[in-house]
Design a protein around this motif. Structure first.
Motif, short mmCIF file in Angstrom:
data_model
loop_
_atom_site.label_atom_id
_atom_site.label_comp_id
_atom_site.label_asym_id
_atom_site.label_seq_id
_atom_site.Cartn_x
_atom_site.Cartn_y
_atom_site.Cartn_z
N THR A 164 0.82 -1.21 0.00
CA THR A 164 0.00 0.00 0.00
C THR A 164 0.86 1.26 0.00
OG1 THR A 164 -0.18 0.07 2.42
CG2 THR A 164 -1.90 -1.13 1.21
N HIS A 165 2.06 1.17 0.55
CA HIS A 165 3.00 2.29 0.57
C HIS A 165 4.42 1.75 0.45
CE1 HIS A 165 -0.53 3.94 2.63
NE2 HIS A 165 -0.12 5.11 2.18
N GLY A 166 5.27 2.54 -0.20
CA GLY A 166 6.66 2.15 -0.30
C GLY A 166 6.93 1.31 -1.53
N PRO A 167 8.09 0.82 -1.62
CA PRO A 167 9.15 0.84 -0.63
C PRO A 167 9.84 2.20 -0.56
CG PRO A 167 9.91 -0.28 -2.59
CD PRO A 167 8.47 0.05 -2.82
N SER A 168 10.37 2.48 0.64
CA SER A 168 11.19 3.67 0.85
C SER A 168 12.57 3.20 1.28
CB SER A 168 10.60 4.55 1.94
OG SER A 168 9.38 5.10 1.52
N VAL A 169 13.59 3.82 0.70
CA VAL A 169 14.98 3.48 1.03
C VAL A 169 15.50 4.55 1.96
CG1 VAL A 169 17.30 3.11 0.10
CG2 VAL A 169 15.30 2.37 -1.21
N GLY A 170 16.12 4.13 3.07
CA GLY A 170 16.64 5.10 4.02
C GLY A 170 17.83 4.57 4.79
N ALA A 171 18.31 5.40 5.71
CA ALA A 171 19.45 5.08 6.58
C ALA A 171 20.66 4.59 5.79
CB ALA A 171 19.05 4.07 7.65
N VAL B 260 21.75 -0.17 3.76
CA VAL B 260 20.56 0.68 3.66
C VAL B 260 19.41 -0.08 4.32
CG1 VAL B 260 21.23 1.82 1.50
CG2 VAL B 260 19.72 -0.16 1.43
N ARG B 261 18.32 0.65 4.60
CA ARG B 261 17.09 0.04 5.09
C ARG B 261 16.00 0.25 4.04
NH1 ARG B 261 16.98 2.31 11.15
NH2 ARG B 261 18.66 1.01 11.93
N ILE B 262 15.14 -0.74 3.92
CA ILE B 262 14.00 -0.62 3.01
C ILE B 262 12.73 -0.87 3.82
CG2 ILE B 262 12.85 -1.56 0.97
CD1 ILE B 262 15.57 -1.96 -0.26
N TRP B 263 11.82 0.11 3.75
CA TRP B 263 10.57 0.12 4.52
C TRP B 263 9.39 -0.08 3.57
CZ3 TRP B 263 6.37 3.27 3.84
CH2 TRP B 263 5.44 3.33 4.86
N ILE B 264 8.38 -0.83 4.02
CA ILE B 264 7.15 -0.99 3.24
C ILE B 264 5.94 -1.00 4.18
CG2 ILE B 264 8.29 -2.32 1.42
CD1 ILE B 264 6.74 -4.79 2.51
N TRP C 199 10.39 -3.25 7.97
CA TRP C 199 11.60 -2.86 7.25
C TRP C 199 12.66 -3.95 7.39
CZ3 TRP C 199 16.01 -2.35 10.16
CH2 TRP C 199 15.84 -2.13 11.53
N VAL C 200 13.57 -3.92 6.44
CA VAL C 200 14.71 -4.83 6.46
C VAL C 200 15.98 -4.01 6.27
CG1 VAL C 200 13.47 -6.86 5.64
CG2 VAL C 200 14.55 -5.33 3.99
N GLN C 201 17.05 -4.53 6.81
CA GLN C 201 18.37 -3.91 6.67
C GLN C 201 19.17 -4.73 5.68
OE1 GLN C 201 19.47 -1.30 8.84
NE2 GLN C 201 21.60 -1.24 8.22
N LEU C 202 19.69 -4.07 4.66
CA LEU C 202 20.58 -4.74 3.70
C LEU C 202 22.01 -4.40 4.12
CD1 LEU C 202 18.82 -3.83 0.32
CD2 LEU C 202 18.22 -5.59 1.98
N ASP C 203 22.74 -5.39 4.57
CA ASP C 203 24.11 -5.20 5.07
C ASP C 203 25.12 -5.84 4.13
OD1 ASP C 203 23.64 -3.82 7.56
OD2 ASP C 203 22.83 -5.71 8.34
N GLY C 204 26.38 -5.50 4.31
CA GLY C 204 27.45 -6.12 3.54
C GLY C 204 27.53 -5.61 2.11
#
Length: 157
Positions: A41-48, A54-58, A100-105
């Motif tokens: 319904t909203h997103g995704p938004s990329v942040g941090a 980065v983090r991706i929020w939905i 949200w999820v954090q994409l690391d590495g």
């Protein structure tokens, strides 16, 4: 609409997609589902953003499990010859169906393409099927900002 008209429309769509250099994703081949029917319904938004994450929020219509696929090249996928990195998340009813999820590495100063998968379907995140697939860039690290004369301390802001 007649069968012949439908067939011609598909052929013309394929020719147009090929002419603009788009081979993936193909909405006609069901590589992706429309945003409106994906569950988002909203997103995704990329942040941090950082140099390596980065983090991706939905937000979804109901609490659900989701995956974010990401890679430096297209197409994105998890089977066959192309296997993209994947992070799993969950939207929670107690958080207004957000997650949200954090994409690391990740590599510094690098463009990554990403997709959201709900169930077994990738959501088409583009406004128009001819638009470029969404991407983000990680922040550069000190080595990318090094200039012995003008930036000897390798600062980035």
């Amino acid at each position: 609409m007649s069968r012949t008209t439908c067939f011609l429309a598909l052929v013309v769509s394929a020719i147009v997609a090929t002419a603009v250099g788009q081979t993936w994703p193909d909405p006609i081949a069901h590589d992706v589902v429309p945003y409106e029917t994906s569950g988002l319904t909203h997103g995704p938004s990329v942040g941090a953003p950082t140099t390596t994450s980065v983090r991706i929020w939905i937000r979804t219509g109901k609490a659900t499990r989701f995956e974010v696929l990401y890679d430096t090249t297209l197409p994105l996928g998890t089977s066959g010859t192309k296997v993209s990195s994947t992070v799993t998340g969950q939207t929670e009813a107690t958080a207004d169906n957000t997650g949200w999820v954090q994409l690391d590495g990740l590599r510094p100063g690098t463009r990554y393409y990403y997709a959201v998968r709900i169930g077994d379907q990738l959501a088409d995140l583009r406004l128009d099927y001819q638009d470029a697939w969404p991407s983000f860039r990680t922040l550069p690290d000190g080595s990318a900002c090094h200039d012995p004369r003008n930036n000897p301390r390798r600062l980035f802001n």
